[in-house]
Structure formats: structure tokens, C-alpha cells
Design a protein around this motif. Structure first.
Motif, PDB file in Angstrom:
ATOM      1  N   TRP A  67       0.852  -1.189   0.000  1.00  0.00           N
ATOM      2  CA  TRP A  67       0.000   0.000   0.000  1.00  0.00           C
ATOM      3  C   TRP A  67       0.885   1.235   0.000  1.00  0.00           C
ATOM      4  N   ASP A  68       1.016   1.855  -1.139  1.00  0.00           N
ATOM      5  CA  ASP A  68       1.930   2.980  -1.328  1.00  0.00           C
ATOM      6  C   ASP A  68       1.673   4.079  -0.292  1.00  0.00           C
ATOM      7  N   LEU A  69       2.692   4.336   0.553  1.00  0.00           N
ATOM      8  CA  LEU A  69       2.574   5.350   1.594  1.00  0.00           C
ATOM      9  C   LEU A  69       3.167   6.693   1.171  1.00  0.00           C
ATOM     10  N   ARG A  70       3.554   6.798  -0.099  1.00  0.00           N
ATOM     11  CA  ARG A  70       4.110   8.045  -0.639  1.00  0.00           C
ATOM     12  C   ARG A  70       5.258   8.529   0.246  1.00  0.00           C
ATOM     13  N   LEU A  71       6.263   7.683   0.351  1.00  0.00           N
ATOM     14  CA  LEU A  71       7.355   7.919   1.282  1.00  0.00           C
ATOM     15  C   LEU A  71       8.218   9.119   0.920  1.00  0.00           C
ATOM     16  N   ASP A  72       8.093   9.626  -0.306  1.00  0.00           N
ATOM     17  CA  ASP A  72       8.910  10.752  -0.720  1.00  0.00           C
ATOM     18  C   ASP A  72       8.299  12.099  -0.359  1.00  0.00           C
ATOM     19  N   SER A  73       7.125  12.114   0.255  1.00  0.00           N
ATOM     20  CA  SER A  73       6.486  13.374   0.635  1.00  0.00           C
ATOM     21  C   SER A  73       6.423  13.497   2.152  1.00  0.00           C
ATOM     22  N   PHE A  74       6.074  14.685   2.625  1.00  0.00           N
ATOM     23  CA  PHE A  74       5.851  14.862   4.053  1.00  0.00           C
ATOM     24  C   PHE A  74       4.530  14.197   4.450  1.00  0.00           C
ATOM     25  N   ALA A  75       4.401  13.925   5.720  1.00  0.00           N
ATOM     26  CA  ALA A  75       3.162  13.337   6.244  1.00  0.00           C
ATOM     27  C   ALA A  75       2.162  14.447   6.540  1.00  0.00           C
ATOM     28  N   SER A  76       1.004  14.048   7.002  1.00  0.00           N
ATOM     29  CA  SER A  76      -0.037  15.000   7.388  1.00  0.00           C
ATOM     30  C   SER A  76       0.461  15.898   8.515  1.00  0.00           C
ATOM     31  N   ALA A  77      -0.223  17.013   8.699  1.00  0.00           N
ATOM     32  CA  ALA A  77       0.114  17.895   9.813  1.00  0.00           C
ATOM     33  C   ALA A  77      -0.064  17.172  11.144  1.00  0.00           C
ATOM     34  N   GLU A  78      -1.065  16.281  11.220  1.00  0.00           N
ATOM     35  CA  GLU A  78      -1.286  15.529  12.464  1.00  0.00           C
ATOM     36  C   GLU A  78      -0.083  14.654  12.806  1.00  0.00           C
ATOM     37  N   ALA A  79       0.504  14.000  11.801  1.00  0.00           N
ATOM     38  CA  ALA A  79       1.676  13.163  12.041  1.00  0.00           C
ATOM     39  C   ALA A  79       2.881  14.019  12.398  1.00  0.00           C
ATOM     40  N   GLN A  80       3.008  15.179  11.756  1.00  0.00           N
ATOM     41  CA  GLN A  80       4.093  16.091  12.105  1.00  0.00           C
ATOM     42  C   GLN A  80       3.973  16.561  13.555  1.00  0.00           C
ATOM     43  N   VAL A  81       2.751  16.782  14.008  1.00  0.00           N
ATOM     44  CA  VAL A  81       2.530  17.147  15.405  1.00  0.00           C
ATOM     45  C   VAL A  81       3.022  16.040  16.327  1.00  0.00           C
ATOM     46  N   ALA A  82       2.735  14.786  15.986  1.00  0.00           N
ATOM     47  CA  ALA A  82       3.188  13.666  16.817  1.00  0.00           C
ATOM     48  C   ALA A  82       4.708  13.629  16.901  1.00  0.00           C
ATOM     49  N   ALA A  83       5.393  13.932  15.790  1.00  0.00           N
ATOM     50  CA  ALA A  83       6.858  13.922  15.789  1.00  0.00           C
ATOM     51  C   ALA A  83       7.424  14.996  16.701  1.00  0.00           C
ATOM     52  N   VAL A  84       6.887  16.209  16.619  1.00  0.00           N
ATOM     53  CA  VAL A  84       7.379  17.291  17.467  1.00  0.00           C
ATOM     54  C   VAL A  84       7.009  17.029  18.928  1.00  0.00           C
ATOM     55  N   ALA A  85       5.845  16.444  19.168  1.00  0.00           N
ATOM     56  CA  ALA A  85       5.456  16.092  20.538  1.00  0.00           C
ATOM     57  C   ALA A  85       6.437  15.103  21.143  1.00  0.00           C
ATOM     58  N   ASP A  86       6.969  14.211  20.334  1.00  0.00           N
ATOM     59  CA  ASP A  86       7.994  13.264  20.778  1.00  0.00           C
ATOM     60  C   ASP A  86       9.228  14.020  21.245  1.00  0.00           C
ATOM     61  N   ASP A  87       9.694  14.985  20.449  1.00  0.00           N
ATOM     62  CA  ASP A  87      10.857  15.790  20.829  1.00  0.00           C
ATOM     63  C   ASP A  87      10.609  16.541  22.132  1.00  0.00           C
ATOM     64  N   ILE A  88       9.435  17.149  22.244  1.00  0.00           N
ATOM     65  CA  ILE A  88       9.113  17.907  23.452  1.00  0.00           C
ATOM     66  C   ILE A  88       9.128  17.002  24.672  1.00  0.00           C
ATOM     67  N   ALA A  89       8.497  15.852  24.559  1.00  0.00           N
ATOM     68  CA  ALA A  89       8.387  14.943  25.704  1.00  0.00           C
ATOM     69  C   ALA A  89       9.747  14.446  26.160  1.00  0.00           C
ATOM     70  N   TYR A  90      10.593  13.989  25.225  1.00  0.00           N
ATOM     71  CA  TYR A  90      11.849  13.412  25.708  1.00  0.00           C
ATOM     72  C   TYR A  90      12.843  14.473  26.145  1.00  0.00           C
ATOM     73  N   ASN A  91      12.832  15.660  25.534  1.00  0.00           N
ATOM     74  CA  ASN A  91      13.709  16.718  26.032  1.00  0.00           C
ATOM     75  C   ASN A  91      13.343  17.098  27.459  1.00  0.00           C
ATOM     76  N   HIS A  92      12.059  17.117  27.752  1.00  0.00           N
ATOM     77  CA  HIS A  92      11.604  17.432  29.100  1.00  0.00           C
ATOM     78  C   HIS A  92      11.922  16.316  30.074  1.00  0.00           C
ATOM     79  N   HIS A  93      11.508  15.087  29.739  1.00  0.00           N
ATOM     80  CA  HIS A  93      11.642  14.041  30.751  1.00  0.00           C
ATOM     81  C   HIS A  93      13.052  13.502  30.896  1.00  0.00           C
ATOM     82  N   ASP A  94      13.901  13.650  29.879  1.00  0.00           N
ATOM     83  CA  ASP A  94      15.279  13.216  30.062  1.00  0.00           C
ATOM     84  C   ASP A  94      16.023  14.141  31.027  1.00  0.00           C
TER      85      ASP A  94
END
Length: 396
Positions: A184-211
Motif C-alpha cells: 500500500w503505497d505510503l508516498r514515502l517521498d512526501s511529508f506526512a499529514s500535519a497531524e503526524a508532524q505534530v506527533a513527531a514534534v510532541a515526541d521531541d518535546i516529551a523526551y527533552n523534558h523528561h530526560d
């Protein structure tokens, strides 16, 4: 001004979902992404995150561990909370952002990034290993609970988010990712939805804080060591101005919550500015942009680079942590070839998988699926069982 969740034109809208690989009737009371979220939470892989660690290895009697350090599960819950907050303010679909956030670490093996590094080296001759690709394999193949399909049969948008929440993926792809993408082609050469981008940045925020929090609790550094760090030092100084004489525990919490809040507010402000300037008409316009729409400002990004550099030296490469890294790497380097050489050492269902594997590469991938799914404590227990070493002696 904040939009109502899911109402922005550039949000992913449930009615526009590309659906599931295996067709299912729509739920009468849940959106497709609410169902994805629920399936992820009820999966076996999600439960195992409870005993998979971030930095400190979990085993009985470990002086470095305790109930207060983050695990992959508590980290994931924190990421999901941040993702829902940011997505809601921006008018994005909070359920899709949450689903991607909840799934983003499902593919992590035991022993955190150390385990990933070890398995990547062991799998180099067999197509490699990447935790995002392994998460896709889990949700499309390895979870086997439903009558009509393997995996969780998640929507295209959630799978896309798992695959490329950190940005476009360049070929050659890890084998597990290539396998899903071929189906199922996930169009890997493009950016993901804004919702997925939010999840990625939320990951950075969470680990920078809790580490920072976990490193302080572990005694790897002190608040005084953080005084010269950008963002962190000023946050503690503000607490001291507002609450002079505050007891150390409350001071630590107040300082780090300000760091946390500054990261969230920065991301929201940058996203609102970029969205107002670009005026994307729909979710596809987000995917077609020449960069992520959800990201930190350049000044804050530079501050976070300094914080990450500090954490790398004082936490991720601390002497005690490095000793643990060497120990668990040796453990995986022993377990993997043992299981390759003698599948009878694995449970019966995995022996059946090995019997069906037609070549060495497929055998290695079966062993990888088994080992990557282990929790820290189970991997240590299996190492002890198979080597005859127990307790402290089980540490290589």
C-alpha cells in the motif's frame, strides 16, 4: 485564535480517509482514527511498552531504576497528551494525531536505543532494522488477534504517520518498510499529514523534558549544572524570582514545566505563522510543502541543540549508562545467533515461523521479530535461561 479540533481546511478529515487495506464497515459511533487509536491501545505491543525503557535498563535490583523513571509506555502517553494539545489548538484532527503518537514507539526493541543499535548491526546483512519500520510490521503483520486479517488493519493515514512522521523517507528502505509500502503505497517521498508532524514534534518535546527530569533524579547532574543551559537556566531563574526559597522538589518541577511550556508554545506559534502564510487548502497541500509545517523556531531549535548536547555527554554517555550499554549489547549479540542456530530455543509458534522460512535472510527476520518484541526483563531472563547465568552473573 485556536480553531475547534478537526475543523481546519488543512486537517485530515475522516470522510476523506483512504480507508483500510482490508475493507470494514464504518463504526456507528467512532471515527476511523478513533478506532485506530483504540486498536493500538488494546494491542499486545502497546502493553509491552510498560517494560521497555528509554535510557535506564530495567531489571530486578537495578540501582539505576525505580518507579519514577520513564518507560516507553509513560513516554508514549506523554507524547500523546502533547500531540492532542497542539493538534487541538491548530484545528487538526486530535484523534489521528493521538493515534500516530501512541504507535510511534511500538517498534522499539528492548534496551532503548542501545537495543536498536545492536539489532541494526546484527541485521545489517539481512535488510537492516529501524524501529519505525518495525512498528509498521507490528501493526500490519505481527499482531494476530482479529479473525479477518493479520495486524490491526489501521487506516492509510495512521500508517503514513508511523512511517514518515519524521519526514520523507529516502530509499533504500528498511525491508519491513519496503514490505508494507509495496502492499500500500505510503508516498514515502512526501511529508506526512500535519497531524503526524505534530506527533513527531510532541515526541521531541516529551523526551527533552523528561530526560532532564530523569537525569536529575538519577543523580547524573544537578540543577546547578543546568544553570548555564539556554531555556533551562532562565526557567529556573524565573522560578527563583517568583517563588524564593521553594523546596528543591517543587523548584525542579516548576523549572522543568516552564521548559516544557516554552517548547509547546513555540511550536504552536511557528505553526500558526507558517499556516497563515502558506494558506494550505487541504491536507494534500501540507504533504506537498517543501518543509514541515510543524516545527520549532530557529532560535529554540538552537537552544535545544545545546540541551541535547549536554544530555548526550552527561546522560546518554555517562559512565554507568555506558556500562549498561555494553552489557545489554553483549546480551543481544549472544541471544541473536543462539536463536538463529537453534530455533528450538524459541516458543512453539516461533519455531513454526522458522520452519516456514526458506533462507537465512527470512530466518534472521523471524528471530528479529521475536527479539525485538521482548521487554527488557524478558530479554534478561531469556539470556539467563539460555546461557545458564543468573542474577548478577547474567550481566556479560
Amino acid at each position: 485564535m485556536a480553531r475547534a479540533p478537526g475543523t481546519a481546511p488543512y486537517a485530515c478529515h475522516p470522510a476523506d480517509s483512504r480507508g483500510r487495506l482490508h475493507a470494514e464497515e464504518l463504526s456507528t459511533f467512532r471515527s476511523p482514527w478513533q478506532r485506530d487509536r483504540d486498536r493500538i491501545i488494546h494491542s499486545s505491543a502497546f502493553r509491552r511498552l510498560k517494560h521497555k525503557t528509554q535510557v535506564f535498563v530495567e531489571h530486578d535490583g537495578d540501582a539505576w531504576r525505580g518507579d519514577y523513571f520513564r518507560t516507553r509506555l509513560t513516554h508514549t502517553i506523554e507524547v500523546a497528551q502533547v500531540a492532542r494539545t497542539i493538534a487541538g489548538v491548530l484545528g487538526l484532527d486530535t484523534d489521528l494525531a493521538e493515534a500516530v503518537a501512541l504507535a510511534h514507539d511500538l517498534g522499539h526493541p528492548p534496551f532503548g536505543h542501545t537495543g536498536e543499535d545492536a539489532l541494526a548491526a546484527l541485521m545489517a546483512p539481512y535488510g537492516g532494522f529501524d524501529h519505525n519500520a518495525q512498528a509498521l510490521r507490528i501493526v500490519t503483520r505481527l499482531e494476530r488477534h482479529y479473525a479477518g486479517f493479520d495486524g490491526l488493519n489501521l487506516t492509510w493515514e495512521t500508517l503514513e504517520g508511523i512511517a514518515k512522521h519524521n519526514g520523507p523517507v529516502a530509499a533504500p528502505y528498511p525491508w519491513a518498510l519496503a514490505e508494507v509500502n509495496a502492499a500500500w503505497d505510503l508516498r514515502l517521498d512526501s511529508f506526512a499529514s500535519a497531524e503526524a508532524q505534530v506527533a513527531a514534534v510532541a515526541d521531541d518535546i516529551a523526551y527533552n523534558h523528561h530526560d532532564l527530569h530523569d537525569g536529575l533524579r538519577a543523580g547524573l547532574f544537578t540543577e546547578a549544572d543546568l544553570a548555564e543551559l539556554p531555556l533551562v537556566g532562565p526557567a529556573f531563574a524565573e522560578v527563583d524570582r517568583r517563588h524564593p526559597g521553594l523546596d528543591p522538589g517543587r523548584r525542579r518541577h516548576e523549572g522543568l514545566r516552564r521548559v516544557f511550556g516554552a517548547m509547546v508554545e513555540d511550536v504552536i506559534a511557528v505553526a500558526q505563522g507558517r499556516l497563515a502564510a502558506a494558506r494550505p487548502a487541504n491536507a494534500e497541500a501540507i504533504r506537498a510543502m517543501d518543509g514541515p509545517v510543524i516545527r520549532f523556531s530557529k532560535p529554540l531549535y538552537q537552544n535545544l541543540k545545546a540541551i541535547k548536547g549536554f544530555l548526550f555527554t552527561r546522560m546518554y554517555r555517562a559512565e554507568t549508562v555506558m556500562e549498561e550499554r555494553a552489557s545489554v549489547t553483549a546480551m543481544l549479540n549472544t541471544l541473536f545467533p543462539m536463536l538463529m542456530d537453534d530455533p528450538r530455543l524459541m516458543p512453539a509458534e516461533w519455531q513454526d515461523e522458522m520452519a516456514a522460512a526458506l533462507d537465512t535472510t527470512r530466518r534472521a527476520r523471524v528471530v528479529l521479530d521475536y527479539v525485538a518484541g521482548m521487554t527488557d526483563r524478558f530479554a534478561i531472563s531469556e539470556y539467563g535461561r539460555l546461557t545458564g547465568l543468573r542474577g548478577a552473573a547474567a550481566q556479560p
